[in-house]
Design a protein around this motif. Structure first.
Motif, PDB file in Angstrom:
ATOM      1  N   UNK A  48       0.698  -1.040   0.134  1.00 45.63           N
ATOM      2  CA  UNK A  48       0.283  -0.131  -0.391  1.00 45.63           C
ATOM      3  C   UNK A  48       0.629   1.410  -0.416  1.00 45.63           C
ATOM      4  N   UNK A  50       3.454   2.192   1.681  1.00 44.99           N
ATOM      5  CA  UNK A  50       3.058   2.964   3.361  1.00 44.99           C
ATOM      6  C   UNK A  50       4.815   2.841   3.371  1.00 44.99           C
ATOM      7  N   UNK A  71      -1.551   7.484  -5.021  1.00 48.25           N
ATOM      8  CA  UNK A  71      -2.757   8.201  -4.218  1.00 48.25           C
ATOM      9  C   UNK A  71      -3.990   7.261  -4.992  1.00 48.25           C
ATOM     10  N   UNK A  74      -3.832   3.792  -4.375  1.00 43.23           N
ATOM     11  CA  UNK A  74      -4.525   3.485  -2.242  1.00 43.23           C
ATOM     12  C   UNK A  74      -6.052   3.355  -2.893  1.00 43.23           C
ATOM     13  N   UNK A  75      -6.193   4.500  -3.348  1.00 45.57           N
ATOM     14  CA  UNK A  75      -8.079   4.517  -3.617  1.00 45.57           C
ATOM     15  C   UNK A  75      -8.298   2.962  -3.510  1.00 45.57           C
TER      16      UNK A  75
ATOM     17  N   UNK B 401      -3.135   7.628   5.319  1.00 47.08           N
ATOM     18  CA  UNK B 401      -2.167   7.675   4.207  1.00 47.08           C
ATOM     19  C   UNK B 401      -2.624   6.597   3.002  1.00 47.08           C
ATOM     20  N   UNK B 402      -2.982   5.178   3.669  1.00 44.05           N
ATOM     21  CA  UNK B 402      -3.342   4.472   3.009  1.00 44.05           C
ATOM     22  C   UNK B 402      -4.653   4.666   2.572  1.00 44.05           C
ATOM     23  N   UNK B 403      -5.622   5.637   3.164  1.00 41.35           N
ATOM     24  CA  UNK B 403      -6.727   5.833   1.879  1.00 41.35           C
ATOM     25  C   UNK B 403      -6.996   6.075   0.836  1.00 41.35           C
ATOM     26  N   UNK B 404      -5.622   7.023   0.800  1.00 40.59           N
ATOM     27  CA  UNK B 404      -5.201   8.098  -0.608  1.00 40.59           C
ATOM     28  C   UNK B 404      -5.702   9.402  -0.332  1.00 40.59           C
TER      29      UNK B 404
END
Lengths: 248, 501
Positions: A48, A50, A71, A74-75, B401-404
């Motif tokens: 993901x 991180x 970004x 990740x969505x 962060x992981x949510x985007x």
């Protein structure tokens, strides 16, 4: 499909992950398991974005993860961690619809989706306007799952999602989770250190030690044709005491 | 409400308050130091100028020669009363002027003119309680040599100036070790209470008779002449020659005894400075003036407005700057250490020093005070923002962060709301410190609650001191209450709840 190609990551002298290759099949549940510090969480967090690996690359459904598409990729993934990682400043509902609202979904669409998710995860609707601090640990994990599923991602990443729960709630949630996974047919990657849980969920189990894969396969492969004595040691160490008594 | 809107609100507050502030240029700006004689002379000058129809701004009780001299140089002050000895020993001490008749020439280089002496010599002297001096048989400064155990308390200026303590000590070969620097007005009180045996005096001080002091003879003629004069900007001659002409009628018009009487009228009889000045002008120069009579309430109102002005502007600016600085410090460790280091150092500077540092850059009055208060308010808010953000758990940050979410969206939707309590408590700390520190602004002509405090200390008038101190304390409490209330609006509900399972 997720491809991890030649991933290495070290922190100073400590090699968390070494030349790691793994293919995660679509619509399957893959469980990463191994002793503490083996690198299983590092792998999940690398997927993901991180953690950025020292070498190697991650392909998410054919697209290489980079800072440019981080970004947006990740969505397309949902991420659930042990303590839920819920935002204390937002209500239960606020946590769930945060991203949808950020991306400009309209109100009706958001409400509809939340209804669906409450049903799916068995989260009580009347608790939606409570705050994270006001709800129980089990409900927090259901809520965290709802948040991860809100945008209907293809991939779901779970890092010891049940690790902090007491046994009764844990077993109830295990059942519910398995049902959800099979209903949704998503690509699931779960990290655990519990062999029973791995056997229960995993279409494929990946046993990791010292940042490297020891063996991958389903539970019967691991039991019947261990690639290495460590596999048997690890499995036996986790055999339930009740089960051992039962064997006698 | 979104916490990011706060800086915007404060920006609006600044703009609005600036439009309300009185920035009209007064025709003649008069200054005075913070001792009675200077304040009375300044009052006389102001009334004389006003009698010629000039609009006058009088900044009294300014904190020290440097403040006035710098104010004169950069035009914040047009005219103020000074003493020849102070000019040679302090203002132009680096020029080693031995003959006071050279002063007009020397001062002209700075665009400053000097009047003829006003008629009295207010030189330095050393004084002791009369009974104490009689008991020890001390009559002259030389006699002090035999009593090394005596405790001296000297005005802060006297401790450092050219003809002050260091040179007095060597001229008379004085052995005393126990020497304290303190405010001149407080020195009298130390003498009265017996904590101090000898102090420096001004020879026209009303306190000499008030406290029944023995003035020790300067038997080696150490102290210079301190003839009272007026220093003014040369451009005043063009700007308002008529008013200047009238003011200069004061030359050679105030004999020493008259000045002592006026000092006593203020200090002992408690007459207001403006009434004393008006009476003097009526009797001596036959000029009728209107002494300003301000009621307690109108004074309180004016001081409150001035104080609020200082606090609101400086605090608002500090909030606008500090929150982004705190965020920057959190986002970048290296910058963070630097920023926290710098604002930390500013905080350790004594507030009075910081105020005086501002004068060369911003002159005197509200502007340098606001800048100093602004700098002073930075640390608590920067630290509050930085700590609030830094204390957010890794789980929460990584989940966001992981949510985007983009970094900015994370800050806006998650991090700042979670840090809001810490940020607000930083602002609250700053505000309370700011209200207290702003009382020092009066020393550089910014007015506010410090004004009655300074006058009260000068006149030994507890009522006046309280007139500044009580409202300042009340304002600090109100500010604190206001921020406690705003917590309920600005801190998200989820952070204010207690765990109920």
């Amino acid at each position: 499909m997720i491809n991890l190609i030649n991933i290495s990551k070290s922190y100073g002298e400590n090699h968390a992950v070494r030349s790691f290759d793994l293919t995660i099949e679509t619509a399957e549940t893959t469980v990463l398991i191994g002793p503490s510090g083996c690198g299983k969480s590092t792998i999940l967090r690398t997927i993901i974005g991180l953690i950025s690996p020292d070498t190697g690359k991650v392909n998410i459904e054919g697209e290489a993860l980079s800072t440019a598409n981080l970004v947006s990729l990740r969505q397309k993934m949902g991420y659930v961690i042990q303590e839920g990682g819920l935002f204390p400043n937002l209500s239960a509902e606020g946590n769930v619809f945060l991203m949808a609202r950020y991306l400009g979904w309209d109100k009706d669409r958001i409400e509809e989706r939340i209804d669906e998710l409450c049903e799916l995860t068995k989260f009580p609707k009347d608790a939606l306007n409570r705050y994270p601090i006001q709800i129980s640990g089990g409900q927090r994990q259901r809520l965290s799952l709802m948040r991860a599923l809100m945008l209907d991602p293809n991939i779901l990443l779970l890092d010891e999602p049940l690790g902090a729960l007491d046994p009764l709630i844990r077993s109830e949630l295990q059942q519910d989770l398995k049902e959800i996974f099979s209903t949704l047919g998503k690509t699931v990657v779960m990290v655990t250190h519990d062999m029973g849980e791995a056997a229960f969920f995993g279409d494929k189990i990946v046993l990791i030690k010292d940042g490297q894969i020891i063996q991958e396969g389903n539970i019967s492969d691991l039991i019947k044709t261990p690639s290495n004595p460590f596999v048997t040691t690890f499995i036996n160490a986790q055999r339930n005491h009740l089960e051992i008594i039962g064997d006698i | 409400m979104n916490l990011l809107k706060i800086p915007l609100i404060f920006l609006i507050i600044i703009c609005v308050s600036c439009t309300f502030s009185d920035d009209s240029e007064k025709e003649i700006k008069v200054g005075s130091k913070k001792f009675t004689e200077s304040v009375i002379l300044g009052e006389i000058i102001s009334q004389l100028a006003a009698s010629e129809g000039a609009e006058v701004e009088y900044r009294k009780d300014l904190g020290g020669t440097r403040v006035l001299w710098n104010g004169l140089l950069n035009g914040d002050i047009d005219i103020y009363p000074e003493y020849t000895g102070t000019i040679t020993q302090e203002i132009l001490s680096n020029k080693n002027i031995t003959d006071q008749s050279n002063l007009p020439e020397e001062l002209a280089q700075y665009g400053i003119a000097i009047s003829q002496p006003l008629g009295f010599n207010n030189t330095y002297a050393i004084g002791m309680k009369r009974e104490n001096a009689a008991k020890l048989g001390i009559k002259t400064i030389s006699d002090l040599k035999n009593y090394p155990e005596l405790k001296f308390g000297f005005g802060n200026e006297f401790m450092n100036r050219g003809d002050g303590w260091p040179s007095l000590k060597s001229a008379y070969n004085l052995p005393q070790q126990n020497v304290t620097g303190l405010d001149h007005d407080l020195a009298y009180r130390g003498l009265e209470s017996g904590h101090i045996d000898a102090i420096d005096l001004y020879s026209t001080d009303a306190d000499i008779s008030y406290y029944n002091l023995k003035v020790l003879k300067d038997d080696k003629k150490h102290f210079e002449d301190y003839f009272a004069v007026l220093l003014y900007r040369k451009d005043l001659e063009k700007k308002n020659p008529q008013a200047l002409g009238t003011i200069l009628k004061l030359e050679q018009s105030i004999p020493e005894q008259k000045m002592v009487e006026m000092n006593a009228a203020s200090k002992i009889d408690g007459l207001s400075d403006s009434v004393i000045a008006s009476n003097y002008l009526k009797e001596t120069l036959l000029i009728n003036t209107n002494p300003v009579k301000e009621t307690f309430l109108s004074r309180l109102y004016r001081n409150t407005l001035q104080h609020l002005f200082l606090v609101v502007i400086s605090l608002s600016a500090a909030i606008i700057v500090s929150i982004p600085l705190g965020i920057l410090a959190y986002k970048n460790q290296k910058v963070g250490h630097l920023v926290l280091g710098i604002v930390g150092v500013i905080q350790t500077l004594p507030s009075l020093a910081l105020l005086v540092f501002m004068i060369p850059f911003f002159g005197i009055g509200a502007v340098p005070a606001i800048v100093a208060l602004f700098l002073y308010s930075l640390l608590p808010i920067v630290r509050g923002t930085y700590t609030g953000l830094k204390d957010i758990s890794r789980d929460i940050q990584e989940s966001a962060e992981a949510l985007g979410l983009t970094p900015f969206a994370m800050l806006r939707l998650i991090e700042i709301p979670i840090a809001s309590r810490s940020i607000l408590s930083g602002i609250k700390t700053s505000a309370v410190i700011n209200v207290g520190t702003a009382t020092l602004g009066a020393l550089i002509g910014a007015g506010g609650y410090g004004q009655p405090i300074l006058t009260g200390i000068r006149l030994d008038n507890v009522g006046l001191i309280l007139e500044g101190a009580i409202p300042a304390a009340v304002m600090a409490l109100l500010v604190q209450g206001l921020f406690d209330l705003s917590e309920r609006i600005l801190v998200p509900k989820g952070l204010r709840l207690k765990e109920n399972n």
